[in-house]
Design a protein around this motif. Structure first.
Motif, PDB file in Angstrom:
ATOM      1  N   PRO A   1      33.805  44.424  45.698  1.00 60.62           N
ATOM      2  CA  PRO A   1      33.868  43.104  45.060  1.00 60.62           C
ATOM      3  C   PRO A   1      33.864  43.221  43.536  1.00 60.62           C
ATOM      4  O   PRO A   1      33.215  44.105  42.964  1.00 60.62           O
ATOM      5  CB  PRO A   1      32.600  42.409  45.555  1.00 60.62           C
ATOM      6  N   TRP A   2      34.610  42.325  42.906  1.00 63.73           N
ATOM      7  CA  TRP A   2      34.707  42.247  41.441  1.00 63.73           C
ATOM      8  C   TRP A   2      34.424  40.815  41.010  1.00 63.73           C
ATOM      9  O   TRP A   2      34.946  39.864  41.599  1.00 63.73           O
ATOM     10  CB  TRP A   2      36.111  42.627  40.985  1.00 63.73           C
ATOM     11  N   ASN A   3      33.597  40.658  39.981  1.00 68.23           N
ATOM     12  CA  ASN A   3      33.367  39.345  39.382  1.00 68.23           C
ATOM     13  C   ASN A   3      34.504  39.026  38.430  1.00 68.23           C
ATOM     14  O   ASN A   3      34.984  39.904  37.710  1.00 68.23           O
ATOM     15  CB  ASN A   3      32.045  39.330  38.602  1.00 68.23           C
TER      16      ASN A   3
ATOM     17  N   ARG B   1      35.583  36.581  35.239  1.00 70.07           N
ATOM     18  CA  ARG B   1      35.070  35.700  34.193  1.00 70.07           C
ATOM     19  C   ARG B   1      36.170  35.364  33.198  1.00 70.07           C
ATOM     20  O   ARG B   1      37.030  36.192  32.924  1.00 70.07           O
ATOM     21  CB  ARG B   1      33.910  36.372  33.455  1.00 70.07           C
TER      22      ARG B   1
ATOM     23  N   HIS C   1      31.723  32.528  34.723  1.00 70.72           N
ATOM     24  CA  HIS C   1      32.063  33.118  36.019  1.00 70.72           C
ATOM     25  C   HIS C   1      32.909  32.125  36.814  1.00 70.72           C
ATOM     26  O   HIS C   1      32.516  30.977  36.995  1.00 70.72           O
ATOM     27  CB  HIS C   1      30.770  33.444  36.778  1.00 70.72           C
TER      28      HIS C   1
ATOM     29  N   GLN D   1      34.968  35.649  42.646  1.00 68.52           N
ATOM     30  CA  GLN D   1      35.059  37.068  42.954  1.00 68.52           C
ATOM     31  C   GLN D   1      36.346  37.354  43.711  1.00 68.52           C
ATOM     32  O   GLN D   1      36.898  36.484  44.381  1.00 68.52           O
ATOM     33  CB  GLN D   1      33.893  37.525  43.834  1.00 68.52           C
TER      34      GLN D   1
ATOM     35  N   ALA E   1      38.155  40.973  45.914  1.00 69.49           N
ATOM     36  CA  ALA E   1      37.859  42.294  46.482  1.00 69.49           C
ATOM     37  C   ALA E   1      39.101  43.167  46.349  1.00 69.49           C
ATOM     38  O   ALA E   1      40.175  42.806  46.825  1.00 69.49           O
ATOM     39  CB  ALA E   1      37.449  42.166  47.941  1.00 69.49           C
TER      40      ALA E   1
ATOM     41  N   ALA F   1      42.182  44.477  40.856  1.00 67.52           N
ATOM     42  CA  ALA F   1      41.281  43.320  40.795  1.00 67.52           C
ATOM     43  C   ALA F   1      41.794  42.288  39.793  1.00 67.52           C
ATOM     44  O   ALA F   1      41.716  41.086  40.041  1.00 67.52           O
ATOM     45  CB  ALA F   1      39.869  43.773  40.435  1.00 67.52           C
TER      46      ALA F   1
ATOM     47  N   ALA G   1      42.788  38.566  40.743  1.00 63.63           N
ATOM     48  CA  ALA G   1      42.174  37.433  40.043  1.00 63.63           C
ATOM     49  C   ALA G   1      43.235  36.440  39.583  1.00 63.63           C
ATOM     50  O   ALA G   1      43.081  35.226  39.751  1.00 63.63           O
ATOM     51  CB  ALA G   1      41.353  37.928  38.855  1.00 63.63           C
TER      52      ALA G   1
ATOM     53  N   VAL H   1      37.418  41.332  34.610  1.00 65.03           N
ATOM     54  CA  VAL H   1      36.805  41.599  35.902  1.00 65.03           C
ATOM     55  C   VAL H   1      35.793  42.722  35.705  1.00 65.03           C
ATOM     56  O   VAL H   1      35.981  43.591  34.850  1.00 65.03           O
ATOM     57  CB  VAL H   1      37.844  41.989  36.984  1.00 65.03           C
TER      58      VAL H   1
ATOM     59  N   ALA I   1      31.008  43.877  40.957  1.00 68.37           N
ATOM     60  CA  ALA I   1      29.862  43.078  41.379  1.00 68.37           C
ATOM     61  C   ALA I   1      28.813  44.032  41.963  1.00 68.37           C
ATOM     62  O   ALA I   1      29.166  44.965  42.672  1.00 68.37           O
ATOM     63  CB  ALA I   1      30.278  42.044  42.420  1.00 68.37           C
TER      64      ALA I   1
END
Length: 72
Positions: free
Chosen positions: A5-7, A9, A18, A21, A23, A30, A34, A68, A71
Motif C-alpha cells: 500500500p502507498w499513501n 497526498r 491525504h 491509498q 496498492a 504507485a 494514483a 506517494v 503506508a
C-alpha cells in the motif's frame, strides 16, 4: 513483485493533504495508479469547482503536485 500500500497526498495551500491509498509494487507504478484513481482532467476539475464552491476532496487536480509514500 509484491504489492504494497502507498499513501497518496496532494499539496494544497502549502500543506500535504491525504487523498487515499493505492496498492502497487513500485513507487513509479504507485504514482501511475494514483493518477488513474484520483486524477481529474481539466474538464472534470472545472465541473467540480463549479459544483462544490472550491471543495476539492479526494482528488488530484491538474494544478496540484502530489506524492506517494509507503503506508506503514
Amino acid at each position: 513483485m509484491t504489492m504494497k500500500p502507498w499513501n497518496v497526498r496532494v499539496m494544497r495551500h502549502g500543506q500535504a493533504v491525504h487523498v487515499g491509498q493505492v496498492a502497487e509494487s513500485t513507487e513509479t507504478l504507485a504514482r501511475c495508479a494514483a493518477l488513474s484513481r484520483y486524477g481529474l482532467s481539466e474538464d472534470e476539475a472545472e465541473e467540480v469547482e463549479r459544483g462544490h464552491a472550491g471543495s476539492r476532496g479526494a482528488a488530484i487536480f491538474p494544478d496540484e503536485e502530489f506524492d506517494v509514500s509507503p503506508a506503514t
